[in-house]
Design a protein around this motif. Structure first.
Motif, mmCIF file in Angstrom:
data_model
loop_
_atom_site.group_PDB
_atom_site.id
_atom_site.type_symbol
_atom_site.label_atom_id
_atom_site.label_comp_id
_atom_site.label_asym_id
_atom_site.label_seq_id
_atom_site.Cartn_x
_atom_site.Cartn_y
_atom_site.Cartn_z
ATOM 1 N N TYR A 1 0.849 -1.176 0.000
ATOM 2 C CA TYR A 1 0.000 0.000 0.000
ATOM 3 C C TYR A 1 0.892 1.235 0.000
ATOM 4 N N LEU A 2 0.553 2.185 -0.869
ATOM 5 C CA LEU A 2 1.320 3.406 -1.026
ATOM 6 C C LEU A 2 0.530 4.569 -0.459
ATOM 7 N N GLY A 3 1.155 5.378 0.370
ATOM 8 C CA GLY A 3 0.518 6.568 0.911
ATOM 9 C C GLY A 3 1.387 7.782 0.653
ATOM 10 N N ILE A 4 0.783 8.851 0.161
ATOM 11 C CA ILE A 4 1.497 10.101 -0.127
ATOM 12 C C ILE A 4 0.722 11.251 0.512
ATOM 13 N N ASP A 5 1.451 12.157 1.167
ATOM 14 C CA ASP A 5 0.863 13.363 1.757
ATOM 15 C C ASP A 5 1.588 14.573 1.186
ATOM 16 N N ILE A 6 0.835 15.459 0.533
ATOM 17 C CA ILE A 6 1.395 16.695 -0.019
ATOM 18 C C ILE A 6 1.088 17.818 0.967
ATOM 19 N N GLY A 7 2.130 18.432 1.507
ATOM 20 C CA GLY A 7 1.952 19.481 2.502
ATOM 21 C C GLY A 7 2.341 20.857 1.987
ATOM 22 N N THR A 8 2.343 21.816 2.887
ATOM 23 C CA THR A 8 2.634 23.205 2.533
ATOM 24 C C THR A 8 4.082 23.397 2.088
ATOM 25 N N SER A 9 5.029 22.805 2.814
ATOM 26 C CA SER A 9 6.440 23.004 2.480
ATOM 27 C C SER A 9 7.190 21.703 2.212
ATOM 28 N N ALA A 10 6.524 20.574 2.367
ATOM 29 C CA ALA A 10 7.154 19.275 2.114
ATOM 30 C C ALA A 10 6.081 18.236 1.829
ATOM 31 N N GLY B 1 11.172 18.310 0.048
ATOM 32 C CA GLY B 1 10.701 19.665 0.319
ATOM 33 C C GLY B 1 10.324 20.368 -0.974
ATOM 34 N N HIS B 2 9.559 21.422 -0.856
ATOM 35 C CA HIS B 2 9.215 22.255 -2.002
ATOM 36 C C HIS B 2 8.947 23.674 -1.521
ATOM 37 N N GLU B 3 8.956 24.585 -2.436
ATOM 38 C CA GLU B 3 8.748 26.003 -2.125
ATOM 39 C C GLU B 3 7.263 26.354 -2.143
ATOM 40 N N THR B 4 6.902 27.292 -1.305
ATOM 41 C CA THR B 4 5.599 27.928 -1.362
ATOM 42 C C THR B 4 5.851 29.331 -1.869
ATOM 43 N N ASP B 5 5.275 29.666 -3.011
ATOM 44 C CA ASP B 5 5.480 30.992 -3.587
ATOM 45 C C ASP B 5 4.725 32.027 -2.782
ATOM 46 N N ASN B 6 5.360 33.175 -2.586
ATOM 47 C CA ASN B 6 4.767 34.307 -1.867
ATOM 48 C C ASN B 6 5.047 35.569 -2.692
ATOM 49 N N PRO B 7 4.394 35.677 -3.889
ATOM 50 C CA PRO B 7 4.730 36.760 -4.812
ATOM 51 C C PRO B 7 4.283 38.148 -4.366
ATOM 52 N N CYS B 8 3.285 38.229 -3.498
ATOM 53 C CA CYS B 8 2.786 39.502 -2.978
ATOM 54 C C CYS B 8 2.468 39.313 -1.505
ATOM 55 N N ASP B 9 2.409 40.406 -0.791
ATOM 56 C CA ASP B 9 2.052 40.343 0.617
ATOM 57 C C ASP B 9 0.673 39.687 0.774
ATOM 58 N N GLU C 1 1.103 21.607 -10.831
ATOM 59 C CA GLU C 1 1.761 20.595 -11.655
ATOM 60 C C GLU C 1 3.126 20.224 -11.059
ATOM 61 N N ALA C 2 3.930 21.220 -10.741
ATOM 62 C CA ALA C 2 5.296 20.966 -10.258
ATOM 63 C C ALA C 2 5.325 20.472 -8.819
ATOM 64 N N VAL C 3 4.515 21.063 -7.956
ATOM 65 C CA VAL C 3 4.564 20.711 -6.536
ATOM 66 C C VAL C 3 3.659 19.521 -6.232
ATOM 67 N N SER D 1 -3.242 12.221 0.729
ATOM 68 C CA SER D 1 -3.803 13.354 1.454
ATOM 69 C C SER D 1 -3.046 14.581 0.980
ATOM 70 N N ALA D 2 -3.695 15.704 1.064
ATOM 71 C CA ALA D 2 -3.081 16.926 0.549
ATOM 72 C C ALA D 2 -3.661 18.118 1.297
ATOM 73 N N LEU D 3 -3.095 19.253 1.002
ATOM 74 C CA LEU D 3 -3.569 20.506 1.570
ATOM 75 C C LEU D 3 -5.082 20.577 1.470
ATOM 76 N N GLY D 4 -5.683 21.338 2.320
ATOM 77 C CA GLY D 4 -7.145 21.396 2.356
ATOM 78 C C GLY D 4 -7.777 22.326 1.351
ATOM 79 N N CYS D 5 -8.300 23.415 1.802
ATOM 80 C CA CYS D 5 -9.180 24.273 1.002
ATOM 81 C C CYS D 5 -8.398 25.260 0.146
#
Length: 190
Positions: free
Chosen positions: A4-13, A32-40, A48-50, A79-83
């Motif tokens: 059984y394979l389980g994957i969780d995609i989170g905010t930064s990893a 790990g992966h980046e969360t873009d913060n292009p504006c305040d 696609e990438a993350v 499982s992945a990020l929520g809303c």
């Protein structure tokens, strides 16, 4: 032996695990992966990438490192990020960066518009709570008002888990838990 394979995609990893039919861990991996913060106040991911990229990367790594035959994997859980909200075309290609869950505040003007239009009492009835940055409807309105060409081309607006399910199965779905975040656009009682 079934695996059984389980994957969780989170905010930064993202994390993945491969277990056997006795719940013994066969292999684990993370990236790990980046969360873009292009504006305040803006927080976004490239779906696609993350989301899809991490899912594929971890799946391949777990199979390679464990040395198992991928055909032995009988079930995949994710499982992945929520809303969060990503507009996609009919082939489930992301059309713009995904707006993340409640940490992204860019749809505040749309929330204020909804409150002005409906009043707080009626808005609370429609959304099941005071409208907030976790709700999908204000995010869709943000796309409509700020990226009209994307809004026009969008076949669906998906969460991370809906996006990944569509990539894996070719079917657009939303689970009942996340459906609440689509109120009033989704009738969870029918």
């Amino acid at each position: 032996m079934a695996l059984y394979l389980g994957i969780d995609i989170g905010t930064s990893a993202s994390k993945g695990v491969l277990i056997d039919d006795r719940c013994n861990i066969v292999c684990q991996a993370s990236c790990g992966h980046e969360t873009d913060n292009p504006c305040d106040g803006w927080y976004q991911h490239d779906a696609e990438a993350v989301w899809w990229g991490d899912f594929c990367r971890l799946s391949r790594e777990l199979v390679m490192r464990s040395g198992v035959n991928a055909a032995q994997i009988g079930c995949v859980g994710l499982s992945a990020l929520g809303c969060d909200c990503v507009p996609v075309d009919t082939e489930c290609n992301a059309l713009a960066p995904a707006i993340l869950y409640g940490v992204d505040a860019r749809s505040k003007p749309q929330i204020d518009e909804l409150l002005s239009e409906y009043g707080s009492g009626r808005a609370r009835e429609l959304f099941g709570h005071d409208p907030c940055s976790s709700d999908i409807a204000p995010k869709i309105l943000w796309f409509k008002e700020n990226m009209p060409e994307v809004h026009e081309r969008a076949a669906k607006f998906l969460t991370a888990s809906s996006f990944l399910c569509a990539k894996l199965t070719g079917r657009f779905t939303v689970d009942r838990y996340l459906a609440e975040d689509f109120l009033p656009l989704y009738d969870r009682y029918t």
